[in-house]
Design an enzyme around this catalytic site. Sequence first.
Site, PDB file in Angstrom:
ATOM      1  N   SER A   1       0.836  -1.204   0.000  1.00 38.67           N
ATOM      2  CA  SER A   1       0.000   0.000   0.000  1.00 38.67           C
ATOM      3  C   SER A   1       0.867   1.249   0.000  1.00 38.67           C
ATOM      4  O   SER A   1       1.678   1.453   0.912  1.00 38.67           O
ATOM      5  CB  SER A   1      -0.892   0.016   1.242  1.00 38.67           C
ATOM      6  N   HIS A  14      -1.566  -1.505  -3.917  1.00 41.55           N
ATOM      7  CA  HIS A  14      -2.801  -1.155  -3.198  1.00 41.55           C
ATOM      8  C   HIS A  14      -2.870   0.362  -3.053  1.00 41.55           C
ATOM      9  O   HIS A  14      -1.941   1.001  -2.564  1.00 41.55           O
ATOM     10  CB  HIS A  14      -2.775  -1.836  -1.826  1.00 41.55           C
ATOM     11  N   ASP A  59      -5.041   3.384  -1.497  1.00 39.15           N
ATOM     12  CA  ASP A  59      -6.052   3.724  -0.495  1.00 39.15           C
ATOM     13  C   ASP A  59      -6.607   5.122  -0.739  1.00 39.15           C
ATOM     14  O   ASP A  59      -5.919   6.122  -0.524  1.00 39.15           O
ATOM     15  CB  ASP A  59      -5.424   3.674   0.901  1.00 39.15           C
ATOM     16  N   MET A  78      -9.132   7.962   0.372  1.00 37.35           N
ATOM     17  CA  MET A  78      -9.877   8.385   1.572  1.00 37.35           C
ATOM     18  C   MET A  78     -10.417   9.798   1.372  1.00 37.35           C
ATOM     19  O   MET A  78      -9.733  10.662   0.818  1.00 37.35           O
ATOM     20  CB  MET A  78      -8.951   8.383   2.787  1.00 37.35           C
ATOM     21  N   HIS A  97      -8.709   0.774  -3.305  1.00 36.73           N
ATOM     22  CA  HIS A  97      -9.551   0.586  -2.109  1.00 36.73           C
ATOM     23  C   HIS A  97     -10.201   1.921  -1.771  1.00 36.73           C
ATOM     24  O   HIS A  97      -9.540   2.823  -1.270  1.00 36.73           O
ATOM     25  CB  HIS A  97      -8.647   0.082  -0.964  1.00 36.73           C
ATOM     26  N   MET A 125     -12.234   4.212   0.381  1.00 34.54           N
ATOM     27  CA  MET A 125     -12.798   4.453   1.723  1.00 34.54           C
ATOM     28  C   MET A 125     -13.484   5.810   1.657  1.00 34.54           C
ATOM     29  O   MET A 125     -13.013   6.806   2.221  1.00 34.54           O
ATOM     30  CB  MET A 125     -11.676   4.426   2.766  1.00 34.54           C
ATOM     31  N   MET A 153     -11.111  -5.813   6.415  1.00 33.77           N
ATOM     32  CA  MET A 153     -10.277  -4.859   7.160  1.00 33.77           C
ATOM     33  C   MET A 153      -9.925  -5.474   8.506  1.00 33.77           C
ATOM     34  O   MET A 153     -10.802  -5.912   9.246  1.00 33.77           O
ATOM     35  CB  MET A 153     -11.021  -3.538   7.395  1.00 33.77           C
ATOM     36  N   ASP A 188      -6.336  -6.449   5.243  1.00 34.15           N
ATOM     37  CA  ASP A 188      -5.747  -5.111   5.153  1.00 34.15           C
ATOM     38  C   ASP A 188      -5.710  -4.457   6.533  1.00 34.15           C
ATOM     39  O   ASP A 188      -6.746  -4.215   7.140  1.00 34.15           O
ATOM     40  CB  ASP A 188      -6.610  -4.287   4.188  1.00 34.15           C
TER      41      ASP A 188
HETATM   42  C1  DX5 Z   1      -5.919   1.546   6.210  1.00 35.11           C
HETATM   43  C2  DX5 Z   1      -5.649   1.178   4.780  1.00 35.11           C
HETATM   44  C3  DX5 Z   1      -4.550   0.227   4.619  1.00 35.11           C
HETATM   45  C4  DX5 Z   1      -3.217   0.705   5.126  1.00 35.11           C
HETATM   46  C5  DX5 Z   1      -2.571  -0.447   5.811  1.00 35.11           C
HETATM   47  O1  DX5 Z   1      -7.082   2.249   6.344  1.00 35.11           O
HETATM   48  O2  DX5 Z   1      -6.798   0.639   4.156  1.00 35.11           O
HETATM   49  O3  DX5 Z   1      -4.430  -0.241   3.287  1.00 35.11           O
HETATM   50  O4  DX5 Z   1      -2.361   1.160   4.127  1.00 35.11           O
HETATM   51  O5  DX5 Z   1      -1.441  -0.010   6.443  1.00 35.11           O
HETATM   52  P1  DX5 Z   1      -0.561  -0.942   7.377  1.00 35.11           P
HETATM   53  O6  DX5 Z   1      -0.134  -2.114   6.570  1.00 35.11           O
HETATM   54  O7  DX5 Z   1       0.552  -0.049   7.796  1.00 35.11           O
HETATM   55  O8  DX5 Z   1      -1.445  -1.372   8.538  1.00 35.11           O
HETATM   56 ZN    ZN Z   2      -6.489  -0.377   2.120  1.00 34.55          ZN
END
Ligand code: DX5
Ligand code: ZN
Length: 219
Positions: A9, A34, A36, A38, A67, A69, A138, A176
């Site tokens: 990620s 990956h 993310d 947000m 992903h 969010m 998650m 994740d």
């Molecule tokens: C968190 C994200 C993850 C994040 C994981 O909300 O969806 O993808 O990057 O990070 P680590 O591996 O550091 O827990």
């Molecule tokens: Zn993620």
Amino acid sequence: MKKTIISPSVLAADFADFGGAIAQIDASGAEWVHLDVMDGRFVPNITFGPKLVGDIRKRTAAFLDVHLMITEPGNFVEAFAKAGADGITFHLEAEVHSQRLLAAIRGMGKKAGISIVPSTPAFMLEELLPYTDLVLVMTVNPGFGGQTLIPECLAKVQKLVEMREKRGLDFLISVDGGIHEGTAGAAKAAGTDVLVMGSAFFGHSDQAGLVRELGSTIN
Ligand code: DX5
Ligand code: ZN
């Protein structure tokens, strides 16, 4: 016996150097990236949108595992599909009409993923599984990297494996949050197919070794 997909990620990368982060991922042998997304509403953090996905698309042939969010994800799936995402995952908790959105993502020729936060039980996905290519479990509350895995979430992976077998389906199961060398074994034993890794990947001195070790077949 199966190979585990590693999906680093970029949330844990230097945001001023995404090109460098993608080069690191490609050099490590990881097959997925990956991403993310947000929005500051579904989760208390803000990252990036389709433009970055499009720019990353130009730099790598890796599978782009987006992903979302975000609230109202349906407003954005087309933009991410056009930007070059390979898989688009949204949250069940953010979309009432999840079946319709999964079908729409497939209709755009993309892998359709659905994710659940730690407080959502696996059975909530039951009606959606035939429309799903990827279930992202998650293992932390989403929003930030570097959190500690909530062990109870791995039981959901086992439940999803059972549901998949019983119904003869073939979606992938991804975990994740808080995945590193110390937790990946339990996640793989539970039956996960994809390990998302942010801080553990970007903080590692031997990324290729990490991908080789955690991506190896389960005995
Ligand atoms: C968190 C994200 C993850 C994040 C994981 O909300 O969806 O993808 O990057 O990070 P680590 O591996 O550091 O827990
Ligand atoms: Zn993620």
